[in-house]
Design a protein around this motif. Structure first.
Motif, mmCIF file in Angstrom:
data_model
loop_
_atom_site.group_PDB
_atom_site.id
_atom_site.type_symbol
_atom_site.label_atom_id
_atom_site.label_comp_id
_atom_site.label_asym_id
_atom_site.label_seq_id
_atom_site.Cartn_x
_atom_site.Cartn_y
_atom_site.Cartn_z
ATOM 1 N N LYS A 50 0.819 -1.213 0.000
ATOM 2 C CA LYS A 50 0.000 0.000 0.000
ATOM 3 C C LYS A 50 0.855 1.267 0.000
ATOM 4 O O LYS A 50 0.397 2.318 -0.457
ATOM 5 C CB LYS A 50 -0.960 0.005 1.188
ATOM 6 N N ASP A 51 2.100 1.169 0.473
ATOM 7 C CA ASP A 51 2.983 2.340 0.491
ATOM 8 C C ASP A 51 3.398 2.767 -0.916
ATOM 9 O O ASP A 51 3.771 3.927 -1.122
ATOM 10 C CB ASP A 51 4.233 2.053 1.326
ATOM 11 N N LEU A 52 3.354 1.840 -1.880
ATOM 12 C CA LEU A 52 3.741 2.179 -3.249
ATOM 13 C C LEU A 52 2.879 3.298 -3.817
ATOM 14 O O LEU A 52 3.327 4.077 -4.658
ATOM 15 C CB LEU A 52 3.622 0.952 -4.153
ATOM 16 N N PHE A 53 1.650 3.385 -3.357
ATOM 17 C CA PHE A 53 0.706 4.324 -3.952
ATOM 18 C C PHE A 53 0.813 5.719 -3.347
ATOM 19 O O PHE A 53 0.205 6.660 -3.843
ATOM 20 C CB PHE A 53 -0.712 3.758 -3.837
ATOM 21 N N THR A 54 1.601 5.848 -2.288
ATOM 22 C CA THR A 54 1.927 7.171 -1.765
ATOM 23 C C THR A 54 3.270 7.654 -2.283
ATOM 24 O O THR A 54 3.577 8.846 -2.206
ATOM 25 C CB THR A 54 1.958 7.154 -0.225
ATOM 26 N N LEU A 55 4.065 6.731 -2.841
ATOM 27 C CA LEU A 55 5.403 7.069 -3.323
ATOM 28 C C LEU A 55 5.432 7.349 -4.821
ATOM 29 O O LEU A 55 6.393 7.921 -5.330
ATOM 30 C CB LEU A 55 6.374 5.924 -3.008
ATOM 31 N N ASN A 56 4.396 6.916 -5.547
ATOM 32 C CA ASN A 56 4.385 7.027 -7.004
ATOM 33 C C ASN A 56 3.085 7.665 -7.477
ATOM 34 O O ASN A 56 2.013 7.395 -6.939
ATOM 35 C CB ASN A 56 4.519 5.639 -7.655
ATOM 36 N N GLY A 57 3.184 8.467 -8.511
ATOM 37 C CA GLY A 57 1.999 9.081 -9.084
ATOM 38 C C GLY A 57 1.619 8.454 -10.403
ATOM 39 O O GLY A 57 1.174 9.151 -11.317
ATOM 40 N N ARG A 58 1.762 7.149 -10.519
ATOM 41 C CA ARG A 58 1.504 6.458 -11.782
ATOM 42 C C ARG A 58 0.956 5.072 -11.487
ATOM 43 O O ARG A 58 0.919 4.636 -10.333
ATOM 44 C CB ARG A 58 2.805 6.326 -12.585
ATOM 45 N N THR A 59 0.544 4.376 -12.535
ATOM 46 C CA THR A 59 0.119 2.993 -12.385
ATOM 47 C C THR A 59 1.315 2.132 -12.011
ATOM 48 O O THR A 59 2.400 2.249 -12.584
ATOM 49 C CB THR A 59 -0.507 2.481 -13.695
ATOM 50 N N ILE A 60 1.107 1.254 -11.045
ATOM 51 C CA ILE A 60 2.156 0.379 -10.536
ATOM 52 C C ILE A 60 2.192 -0.899 -11.391
ATOM 53 O O ILE A 60 1.150 -1.422 -11.785
ATOM 54 C CB ILE A 60 1.880 0.036 -9.063
ATOM 55 N N ALA A 61 3.396 -1.403 -11.657
ATOM 56 C CA ALA A 61 3.540 -2.601 -12.489
ATOM 57 C C ALA A 61 4.376 -3.652 -11.774
ATOM 58 O O ALA A 61 5.382 -3.342 -11.130
ATOM 59 C CB ALA A 61 4.193 -2.248 -13.826
ATOM 60 N N GLY A 62 3.943 -4.897 -11.904
ATOM 61 C CA GLY A 62 4.677 -6.006 -11.305
ATOM 62 C C GLY A 62 4.435 -7.288 -12.063
ATOM 63 O O GLY A 62 3.806 -7.295 -13.128
ATOM 64 N N ALA A 73 -3.766 -4.683 -20.805
ATOM 65 C CA ALA A 73 -3.228 -3.920 -19.681
ATOM 66 C C ALA A 73 -3.496 -2.432 -19.868
ATOM 67 O O ALA A 73 -3.934 -1.734 -18.942
ATOM 68 C CB ALA A 73 -1.737 -4.194 -19.531
ATOM 69 N N ARG A 74 -3.240 -1.936 -21.083
ATOM 70 C CA ARG A 74 -3.474 -0.508 -21.359
ATOM 71 C C ARG A 74 -4.957 -0.157 -21.216
ATOM 72 O O ARG A 74 -5.305 0.920 -20.724
ATOM 73 C CB ARG A 74 -2.989 -0.169 -22.760
ATOM 74 N N GLN A 75 -5.818 -1.061 -21.647
ATOM 75 C CA GLN A 75 -7.254 -0.809 -21.540
ATOM 76 C C GLN A 75 -7.668 -0.695 -20.079
ATOM 77 O O GLN A 75 -8.460 0.192 -19.706
ATOM 78 C CB GLN A 75 -8.030 -1.939 -22.224
ATOM 79 N N TYR A 76 -7.133 -1.572 -19.230
ATOM 80 C CA TYR A 76 -7.505 -1.550 -17.826
ATOM 81 C C TYR A 76 -6.881 -0.352 -17.104
ATOM 82 O O TYR A 76 -7.487 0.208 -16.184
ATOM 83 C CB TYR A 76 -7.110 -2.860 -17.160
ATOM 84 N N ILE A 77 -5.689 0.061 -17.528
ATOM 85 C CA ILE A 77 -5.100 1.279 -16.963
ATOM 86 C C ILE A 77 -5.989 2.476 -17.294
ATOM 87 O O ILE A 77 -6.271 3.316 -16.439
ATOM 88 C CB ILE A 77 -3.664 1.474 -17.490
ATOM 89 N N ALA A 78 -6.446 2.530 -18.545
ATOM 90 C CA ALA A 78 -7.328 3.624 -18.949
ATOM 91 C C ALA A 78 -8.640 3.607 -18.178
ATOM 92 O O ALA A 78 -9.250 4.657 -17.941
ATOM 93 C CB ALA A 78 -7.599 3.541 -20.448
ATOM 94 N N ALA A 79 -9.070 2.415 -17.767
ATOM 95 C CA ALA A 79 -10.314 2.287 -17.000
ATOM 96 C C ALA A 79 -10.134 2.644 -15.533
ATOM 97 O O ALA A 79 -11.119 2.692 -14.789
ATOM 98 C CB ALA A 79 -10.848 0.869 -17.119
ATOM 99 N N GLY A 80 -8.877 2.859 -15.107
ATOM 100 C CA GLY A 80 -8.641 3.298 -13.738
ATOM 101 C C GLY A 80 -7.870 2.344 -12.860
ATOM 102 O O GLY A 80 -7.737 2.602 -11.653
ATOM 103 N N ALA A 81 -7.350 1.250 -13.410
ATOM 104 C CA ALA A 81 -6.586 0.315 -12.586
ATOM 105 C C ALA A 81 -5.370 1.004 -11.968
ATOM 106 O O ALA A 81 -4.638 1.727 -12.647
ATOM 107 C CB ALA A 81 -6.137 -0.887 -13.422
ATOM 108 N N ASP A 82 -5.161 0.771 -10.673
ATOM 109 C CA ASP A 82 -4.027 1.360 -9.968
ATOM 110 C C ASP A 82 -2.743 0.560 -10.160
ATOM 111 O O ASP A 82 -1.651 1.104 -10.067
ATOM 112 C CB ASP A 82 -4.329 1.451 -8.470
ATOM 113 N N PHE A 83 -2.890 -0.739 -10.407
ATOM 114 C CA PHE A 83 -1.713 -1.571 -10.672
ATOM 115 C C PHE A 83 -2.088 -2.679 -11.639
ATOM 116 O O PHE A 83 -3.261 -3.076 -11.735
ATOM 117 C CB PHE A 83 -1.107 -2.133 -9.380
#
Length: 271
Positions: free
Chosen positions: A12-24, A226-236
């Protein structure tokens, strides 16, 4: 005097450290050497898969240790929503968990309870015995432990999609991970993660979880999805797996240097 240690950031800390979609990506081989290679690649997180990979507690521990010296967050997907297994994985030092096959808010509450010490939950107290507390070298670990854990549950059935808002709204759930493969199967579309009805269900779930104010991610090995889901609002987005990368990479070598005699020209039907 012994060292006083601080836990590394959890998921959960990743989302306070980055202003972008997280990838793993998934680690399914169970091999600590491969985990270490992947840890140096620059991804945000690595998902140790104890649900589908040949991964027991010793293999989880070895991979956590291999990853520990790299700036990447390890996440463990436990095999089932079982308080004993969850306790053991947390005691190994995993701070970020994904619990699969959560279909209802009640099952989500059970997962939360398994990660919390009493009176908030049912996690057994190890303290001096376990790596999570670094054998009592993390100051005030028992008082802080509940807050240090990142807990995500996996929505991967048609039933869970209908219950997505209630699951995400469960107190103690930090986020949701969507599994399109099992979701497709429960919709009668086995192996068709790209079917329009499956994609629509994923997008609907993303919206429901976002409205609940929780982190939402999805498994999508195909870049266009992946790009479609990022556009739909996916955080990671979980964009690959070690075993899949090795399989496709070695097939590409054969196609280049040996030819079609030993390979199929058809792409895999499912990821």
């Amino acid at each position: 005097m012994p060292l006083r240690l601080e836990p590394a950031p959890s998921f959960k800390d990743l989302f306070t450290l980055n202003g972008r979609t997280i990838a793993g990506m998934f680690l399914d081989s169970g091999d600590a050497g491969i985990a270490e290679i992947c840890a140096g690649a620059g991804l945000d997180y690595l998902l140790i898969d104890a649900e589908h990979g040949p991964v027991n507690l010793a293999a989880i521990l070895a991979q956590l240790r291999a990853i520990a010296s790299y700036p990447v967050v390890p996440v463990v997907r436990v095999p089932t929503n079982d308080p004993v297994i969850i306790k053991q994985v947390l005691d190994l030092g995993a701070q970020s968990l994904i619990v699969p096959m959560v279909n209802t808010a009640e099952e989500a509450r059970q997962a939360v309870a398994a990660t919390r010490y009493a009176p908030a939950g049912v996690r057994g107290v190890g303290g001096v015995l376990v790596r999570s507390a670094r054998w009592n070298r993390v100051p005030d670990y028992l008082a802080r432990a509940n807050a240090l854990v990142s807990l995500l549950v996996q929505i991967e059935s048609a039933e869970a999609v209908e219950n997505a808002a209630e699951i995400a709204g469960t107190d103690g759930i930090d986020g949701v991970f969507i599994g399109p493969s099992d979701l497709a199967a429960t919709m009668g579309l086995l192996g068709q993660q790209d079917h329009p009805e499956v994609v629509a269900s994923v997008v609907r779930t993303i919206a429901a979880v976002k409205r609940a104010g929780k982190i939402i991610g999805v498994n999508a090995f195909v870049e266009a999805q992946a790009r479609q889901y990022i556009a739909a609002g996916a955080d990671f987005v979980n964009v690959g797996a070690d075993v899949a990368l090795i399989a496709r990479g070695t097939e590409a070598l054969v196609a280049t240097y040996i030819g079609e005699r030993h390979t199929s020209s058809a792409a895999p039907a499912s990821y």
